[in-house]
Design a protein around this motif. Sequence first.
Motif, mmCIF file in Angstrom:
data_model
loop_
_atom_site.group_PDB
_atom_site.id
_atom_site.type_symbol
_atom_site.label_atom_id
_atom_site.label_comp_id
_atom_site.label_asym_id
_atom_site.label_seq_id
_atom_site.Cartn_x
_atom_site.Cartn_y
_atom_site.Cartn_z
ATOM 1 N N ILE A 228 0.863 -1.184 0.000
ATOM 2 C CA ILE A 228 0.000 0.000 0.000
ATOM 3 C C ILE A 228 0.896 1.229 0.000
ATOM 4 O O ILE A 228 1.634 1.472 0.958
ATOM 5 N N ARG A 229 0.845 2.004 -1.070
ATOM 6 C CA ARG A 229 1.713 3.185 -1.167
ATOM 7 C C ARG A 229 1.137 4.350 -0.357
ATOM 8 O O ARG A 229 1.835 4.971 0.432
ATOM 9 N N THR A 230 -0.128 4.671 -0.614
ATOM 10 C CA THR A 230 -0.756 5.815 0.049
ATOM 11 C C THR A 230 -2.177 5.435 0.464
ATOM 12 O O THR A 230 -2.801 4.563 -0.144
ATOM 13 N N ILE A 231 -2.686 6.100 1.494
ATOM 14 C CA ILE A 231 -4.090 6.008 1.885
ATOM 15 C C ILE A 231 -4.597 7.423 2.068
ATOM 16 O O ILE A 231 -3.960 8.233 2.750
ATOM 17 N N ASP A 232 -5.718 7.749 1.455
ATOM 18 C CA ASP A 232 -6.306 9.081 1.550
ATOM 19 C C ASP A 232 -7.788 8.967 1.875
ATOM 20 O O ASP A 232 -8.414 7.930 1.634
ATOM 21 N N GLY A 233 -8.362 10.057 2.381
ATOM 22 C CA GLY A 233 -9.792 10.124 2.610
ATOM 23 C C GLY A 233 -10.162 10.013 4.069
ATOM 24 O O GLY A 233 -9.478 10.542 4.941
ATOM 25 N N ARG A 234 -11.256 9.326 4.348
ATOM 26 C CA ARG A 234 -11.741 9.110 5.718
ATOM 27 C C ARG A 234 -11.759 7.612 6.008
ATOM 28 O O ARG A 234 -12.043 6.805 5.117
ATOM 29 N N TRP A 235 -11.470 7.287 7.257
ATOM 30 C CA TRP A 235 -11.514 5.880 7.650
ATOM 31 C C TRP A 235 -12.722 5.655 8.548
ATOM 32 O O TRP A 235 -12.936 6.384 9.490
ATOM 33 N N PRO A 236 -13.531 4.598 8.245
ATOM 34 C CA PRO A 236 -13.343 3.639 7.135
ATOM 35 C C PRO A 236 -14.293 3.862 5.965
ATOM 36 O O PRO A 236 -14.250 3.115 5.000
ATOM 37 N N ALA B 266 -7.760 7.412 -11.920
ATOM 38 C CA ALA B 266 -6.305 7.461 -12.057
ATOM 39 C C ALA B 266 -5.646 7.673 -10.697
ATOM 40 O O ALA B 266 -4.646 7.041 -10.373
ATOM 41 N N TRP B 267 -6.170 8.602 -9.905
ATOM 42 C CA TRP B 267 -5.716 8.778 -8.524
ATOM 43 C C TRP B 267 -6.791 9.497 -7.729
ATOM 44 O O TRP B 267 -7.682 10.133 -8.271
ATOM 45 N N ALA B 268 -6.702 9.389 -6.395
ATOM 46 C CA ALA B 268 -7.628 10.070 -5.495
ATOM 47 C C ALA B 268 -6.830 10.614 -4.323
ATOM 48 O O ALA B 268 -5.869 9.978 -3.866
ATOM 49 N N ALA C 4 -9.734 18.979 1.417
ATOM 50 C CA ALA C 4 -10.697 19.900 2.033
ATOM 51 C C ALA C 4 -11.862 19.146 2.664
ATOM 52 O O ALA C 4 -13.021 19.419 2.369
ATOM 53 N N ASP C 5 -11.538 18.195 3.504
ATOM 54 C CA ASP C 5 -12.547 17.406 4.213
ATOM 55 C C ASP C 5 -13.391 16.563 3.262
ATOM 56 O O ASP C 5 -14.560 16.277 3.518
ATOM 57 N N GLY C 6 -12.814 16.164 2.139
ATOM 58 C CA GLY C 6 -13.479 15.305 1.173
ATOM 59 C C GLY C 6 -12.427 14.512 0.416
ATOM 60 O O GLY C 6 -11.261 14.488 0.782
ATOM 61 N N VAL C 7 -12.820 13.856 -0.646
ATOM 62 C CA VAL C 7 -11.890 13.100 -1.487
ATOM 63 C C VAL C 7 -12.119 13.494 -2.937
ATOM 64 O O VAL C 7 -13.225 13.350 -3.465
ATOM 65 N N LEU C 8 -11.070 14.006 -3.557
ATOM 66 C CA LEU C 8 -11.124 14.463 -4.942
ATOM 67 C C LEU C 8 -10.328 13.496 -5.803
ATOM 68 O O LEU C 8 -9.234 13.080 -5.426
ATOM 69 N N ALA C 9 -10.881 13.120 -6.957
ATOM 70 C CA ALA C 9 -10.226 12.130 -7.806
ATOM 71 C C ALA C 9 -10.159 12.614 -9.248
ATOM 72 O O ALA C 9 -10.965 13.436 -9.690
ATOM 73 N N VAL C 10 -9.180 12.086 -9.959
ATOM 74 C CA VAL C 10 -9.056 12.299 -11.399
ATOM 75 C C VAL C 10 -9.373 10.981 -12.086
ATOM 76 O O VAL C 10 -8.767 9.946 -11.786
ATOM 77 N N TRP D 266 -15.648 14.577 -7.239
ATOM 78 C CA TRP D 266 -15.623 14.148 -5.854
ATOM 79 C C TRP D 266 -16.050 12.677 -5.779
ATOM 80 O O TRP D 266 -16.994 12.271 -6.452
ATOM 81 N N VAL D 267 -15.363 11.905 -4.945
ATOM 82 C CA VAL D 267 -15.710 10.493 -4.813
ATOM 83 C C VAL D 267 -16.123 10.162 -3.379
ATOM 84 O O VAL D 267 -16.085 9.010 -2.964
ATOM 85 N N ASP D 268 -16.532 11.196 -2.638
ATOM 86 C CA ASP D 268 -17.002 10.988 -1.269
ATOM 87 C C ASP D 268 -18.481 11.332 -1.136
ATOM 88 O O ASP D 268 -18.978 11.550 -0.040
ATOM 89 N N GLY D 269 -19.195 11.399 -2.286
ATOM 90 C CA GLY D 269 -20.620 11.708 -2.259
ATOM 91 C C GLY D 269 -20.916 13.194 -2.208
ATOM 92 O O GLY D 269 -22.081 13.592 -2.106
ATOM 93 N N SER D 270 -19.892 14.036 -2.288
ATOM 94 C CA SER D 270 -20.096 15.475 -2.197
ATOM 95 C C SER D 270 -20.664 16.035 -3.496
ATOM 96 O O SER D 270 -20.371 15.551 -4.590
ATOM 97 N N ASP D 271 -21.509 17.063 -3.370
ATOM 98 C CA ASP D 271 -22.015 17.763 -4.555
ATOM 99 C C ASP D 271 -21.410 19.161 -4.651
ATOM 100 O O ASP D 271 -21.926 20.024 -5.364
ATOM 101 N N ARG D 272 -20.309 19.400 -3.956
ATOM 102 C CA ARG D 272 -19.640 20.706 -4.013
ATOM 103 C C ARG D 272 -19.041 20.939 -5.401
ATOM 104 O O ARG D 272 -18.688 19.988 -6.099
ATOM 105 N N PRO D 273 -18.899 22.208 -5.789
ATOM 106 C CA PRO D 273 -18.227 22.485 -7.068
ATOM 107 C C PRO D 273 -16.745 22.155 -6.989
ATOM 108 O O PRO D 273 -16.138 22.208 -5.916
ATOM 109 N N ILE D 274 -16.165 21.783 -8.123
ATOM 110 C CA ILE D 274 -14.729 21.535 -8.189
ATOM 111 C C ILE D 274 -14.003 22.865 -7.959
ATOM 112 O O ILE D 274 -14.424 23.903 -8.458
ATOM 113 N N PRO D 275 -12.896 22.890 -7.166
ATOM 114 C CA PRO D 275 -12.172 24.149 -6.935
ATOM 115 C C PRO D 275 -11.814 24.855 -8.236
ATOM 116 O O PRO D 275 -11.344 24.227 -9.193
ATOM 117 N N LEU D 276 -12.032 26.168 -8.268
ATOM 118 C CA LEU D 276 -11.801 26.942 -9.485
ATOM 119 C C LEU D 276 -10.359 26.846 -9.969
ATOM 120 O O LEU D 276 -10.096 26.916 -11.164
#
Length: 334
Positions: free
Chosen positions: A64-72, A113-115, A119-125, A133-143
């Motif tokens: 496991i190289r990296t872990i991001d987001g919220r557990w679990p 590709a990565w996540a 900002a208290d969420g998980v952003l992915a490409v 957003w891959v954490d269920g958020s409906d926020r706009p993507i940062p400008l």
Amino acid sequence: MFTAIASSRQPIRLHQLQGTIIASTGPYIAKAQGGQLLEQRKTEAVAAPDDQGVFSPPLDLKDIRTIDGRWPDCAWISAQVGWAFSGRTPYPREGMLRWDEGRGQWVEQPGIAWARGWADGVLAVAVDGKLRWVDGSDRPIPLLFVERPVPDFLSLSSYKVTKDGDILFEIQRSPHFAPGWWLFPRGGSEGERLDFQSLPELAGSSIFVNFGPSPYDWIAQGRLASEEPFGAYHLDGRWHMLPQMPLSSKWVQRELVVSPLGGFYMVSFERFGSLSICRLVGGQVWEPIPIFFYPNRCFPSDYQLRIDEEGDLWLAIDFGDLKQNDVVLYHARG
């Protein structure tokens, strides 16, 4: 004092998620809390289910190289998941996976590709280059991402972000911004270049900046024009120097770390030489924190330090060499 609590012949990686520190060794993970490794488990990985919802047999999860987001509920990893082939030549296959608590498995996400925790969420490409957003958020993507004022911004590793979405990172070359450290409030596209005029003369661009815990705005470290290392914090509109740092040899790597509770720590590290950690006491004196080294483990080749929300320190030291890891995990009360 640092106390040894675990050891491994594989790398022990410390991952700082939102409010949680996870330790991983190969496919094994555990929650680091209260001086102990809790909820230890060996994890499996599976490919994404097919159209009928059927999962494949477990994949070979090597590292496991990296872990991001919220557990679990929303944890993502980048990891080696088995092997691929170019002709007859095998090579490690990298993948992005998400934790499925119900199955107790990492499930591969072939469309991502990565996540990253953001900002208290998980952003992915996605593999097609689109952000979401891959954490269920409906926020706009940062400008800043939408307008792309900085080439290859998403590939930068030195960015920092707060839970409110303020972004801090260093610009080295850009047609839009002067070189230096910039703050973009709440993910906007209009930035503010940080001013270091209240500091002594610096050695070129040799400076690293991070957000500080309240009441500090930012924390900075680097080298002065005199080649002396320095640490500073920004408060009430100006920079304030910390006391002179210990072990001033220019051959030693230094890292200034601040706990969520506001304590300052200084790591001095010389590969295959010495490693020491000092705590700033009373805002005046750097005091060493003892680390117990076993007689046959005296020359660290690498280290990793994390501080949890309670201010406790977690330190993974590798005493191995290029052929074999020899990692000890330490804990110290903050």
